[in-house]
Design an enzyme around this catalytic site. Structure first.
Site, PDB file in Angstrom:
ATOM      1  N   GLY A   1     -76.433  12.115  43.392  1.00  0.00           N
ATOM      2  CA  GLY A   1     -75.985  12.579  42.087  1.00  0.00           C
ATOM      3  C   GLY A   1     -75.860  11.533  41.008  1.00  0.00           C
ATOM      4  O   GLY A   1     -75.456  11.846  39.886  1.00  0.00           O
TER       5      GLY A   1
ATOM      6  N   ASN B   1     -82.207  17.247  43.733  1.00  0.00           N
ATOM      7  CA  ASN B   1     -81.494  18.465  43.375  1.00  0.00           C
ATOM      8  C   ASN B   1     -80.916  18.379  41.965  1.00  0.00           C
ATOM      9  O   ASN B   1     -81.350  19.069  41.038  1.00  0.00           O
ATOM     10  CB  ASN B   1     -80.389  18.731  44.397  1.00  0.00           C
ATOM     11  CG  ASN B   1     -79.697  20.080  44.211  1.00  0.00           C
ATOM     12  OD1 ASN B   1     -79.014  20.552  45.107  1.00  0.00           O
ATOM     13  ND2 ASN B   1     -79.850  20.739  43.082  1.00  0.00           N
ATOM     14  N   THR B   2     -79.943  17.483  41.767  1.00  0.00           N
ATOM     15  CA  THR B   2     -79.167  17.446  40.532  1.00  0.00           C
ATOM     16  C   THR B   2     -80.032  17.239  39.293  1.00  0.00           C
ATOM     17  O   THR B   2     -79.780  17.853  38.245  1.00  0.00           O
ATOM     18  CB  THR B   2     -78.109  16.331  40.603  1.00  0.00           C
ATOM     19  OG1 THR B   2     -77.347  16.484  41.806  1.00  0.00           O
ATOM     20  CG2 THR B   2     -77.175  16.385  39.418  1.00  0.00           C
TER      21      THR B   2
ATOM     22  N   LYS C   1     -81.512  18.913  58.015  1.00  0.00           N
ATOM     23  CA  LYS C   1     -81.283  17.655  57.307  1.00  0.00           C
ATOM     24  C   LYS C   1     -79.895  17.178  57.714  1.00  0.00           C
ATOM     25  O   LYS C   1     -78.892  17.822  57.391  1.00  0.00           O
ATOM     26  CB  LYS C   1     -81.362  17.844  55.795  1.00  0.00           C
ATOM     27  CG  LYS C   1     -81.068  16.560  55.025  1.00  0.00           C
ATOM     28  CD  LYS C   1     -80.943  16.821  53.537  1.00  0.00           C
ATOM     29  CE  LYS C   1     -80.358  15.592  52.833  1.00  0.00           C
ATOM     30  NZ  LYS C   1     -80.050  15.853  51.427  1.00  0.00           N
TER      31      LYS C   1
ATOM     32  N   ALA D   1     -82.016  11.513  47.425  1.00  0.00           N
ATOM     33  CA  ALA D   1     -80.791  11.195  46.677  1.00  0.00           C
ATOM     34  C   ALA D   1     -80.981  10.096  45.640  1.00  0.00           C
ATOM     35  O   ALA D   1     -81.708   9.123  45.856  1.00  0.00           O
ATOM     36  CB  ALA D   1     -79.641  10.795  47.603  1.00  0.00           C
ATOM     37  N   GLY D   2     -80.337  10.290  44.491  1.00  0.00           N
ATOM     38  CA  GLY D   2     -80.315   9.281  43.441  1.00  0.00           C
ATOM     39  C   GLY D   2     -81.417   9.379  42.417  1.00  0.00           C
ATOM     40  O   GLY D   2     -81.398   8.656  41.415  1.00  0.00           O
TER      41      GLY D   2
END
Length: 276
Positions: free
Chosen positions: A171, A220-221, A110, A198-199
Site C-alpha cells: 500500500g 491492488n491499491t 497466496k 506489493a508496493g
C-alpha cells in the site's frame, strides 16, 4: 552472474506457466478497496488479468455480501488466488488456507504471514514453516516474501515453485525499493517464476519490474484507489506488456560516458577557408 538468463522467459507473447497452468496475462489484480462491485468488474476486464486475489477472511465473514462477491468473480471468468492476508502465525495462515480450499475450490493459495504491523513485512521464519505444511497437504503455494535469497532458497526447498517478493511495503506505492537485491534475486533464480507483489504505485513501476526480467506483477491499491480505476487498470496492463516486450527485445547496456549515435569516422570535413 551479471546478465539475466532469459531462458525461463521464451517469446514475449508466450504464456506464463504457474504450477503447470499457462496464463497469457502477466498482471495479477487484487479485489479489495474498489468503490463498487461494478467498478471492480470493469477494472478486472480492463486489466486483462486472468488471476485475481481474494482475501479469505474478508469473504468468509461477508455473509450474503460475500456470496454476491463470489458470484461476481465467477462471472468474470478469472482464476481466483485466495490469500491469507492478516495472518500473523503459521497456524493461523494454515487454517485460513484450508478454509480457502473449501470456499473457493482451489489448491492455489497466496501465503502471507505478517511479522510487523507497521510495515506488513513477511515473517520469513513463519512463512517457510507454513509453506512446508501446506505443500505437504497438496497446496500450490505462492509465498509473499522479501528479496532475501536465504528465505527464497528455503521456500523452494519446501516445495514452492513460485516466489512473490515485495517491491515495497503493502500500500505504500513506492515502487521497487531495493533494485539491487531484486536484480540479484532474478539473476540467482533464472528459471523460477518471480512475481513482484506489493508496493507498486504507478504503471512505470510495473514496467520497470518487467524490464528487469520479472515474470509478472501483482497489485491492488494503485488501481482500486485511483481516480479512475478502470483507466488505471488498462494503463497497468499496457505497462506490463511493454516492459515484458522490452525485456525480451533486449535493453541497451547502461554506460557511464556518452556514445554518439552517429559515428565520427567518415564524417565529411568542410574547409571554408580563412575569413576575410
Amino acid at each position: 552472474m551479471n546478465a539475466i538468463d532469459k531462458s525461463h522467459a521464451g517469446d514475449a507473447a508466450a504464456p506464463l506457466t504457474l504450477y503447470g497452468t499457462a496464463v497469457s496475462s502477466r498482471l495479477l489484480l487484487g479485489t479489495a478497496q474498489y468503490p463498487s462491485p461494478q467498478v471492480l468488474a470493469e477494472a478486472v476486464r480492463a486489466s486483462r488479468a486472468e488471476i485475481v486475489t481474494v482475501s479469505v477472511r474478508r469473504e468468509s465473514a461477508g455473509g450474503k455480501a460475500g456470496q454476491r462477491f463470489w458470484e461476481l468473480i465467477r462471472g468474470l471468468g478469472v482464476r481466483v488466488l485466495p490469500n491469507t492476508a492478516g495472518c500473523r502465525t503459521p497456524k493461523e495462515a494454515i487454517t485460513t488456507a484450508q478454509m480457502a480450499r473449501e470456499l473457493f475450490e482451489t489448491d492455489w493459495v497466496k501465503l502471507e504471514v505478517i511479522a510487523n504491523d507497521d510495515t506488513l513485512q513477511p515473517d520469513l521464519f513463519g512463512l517457510v514453516e507454513a509453506a512446508r505444511v501446506l505443500t505437504e497437504e497438496g497446496f500450490k503455494v505462492f509465498p509473499y516474501t522479501t528479496e532475501d535469497l536465504g528465505a527464497a532458497e528455503r521456500l523452494m526447498s519446501v516445495g514452492c515453485e513460485v516466489l512473490m517478493p515485495w517491491g515495497a511495503p503493502i500500500g505504500t506505492g513506492r515502487g521497487l525499493n531495493n533494485k539491487y537485491a531484486l536484480r540479484t534475486l532474478r539473476n540467482y533464480f533464472p528459471g523460477v517464476p518471480l512475481i513482484i507483489d506489493a508496493g507498486i504505485g504507478a504503471p512505470s513501476h510495473a514496467c520497470e519490474a518487467m524490464e528487469m526480467g520479472y515474470d509478472a506483477v501483482l497489485l491492488n491499491t494503485a488501481v482500486a484507489k485511483a481516480g479512475d480505476p478502470v483507466r488505471m487498470a488498462k494503463a497497468f496492463a499496457d505497462a506490463v506488456e511493454a516492459g515484458r516486450t522490452a525485456f525480451e527485445a533486449g535493453l541497451m547496456e547502461v554506460r557511464d560516458m556518452a556514445a554518439p549515435s552517429t559515428p565520427v569516422a567518415g564524417t565529411p570535413f568542410f574547409d571554408f577557408g580563412e575569413k576575410a
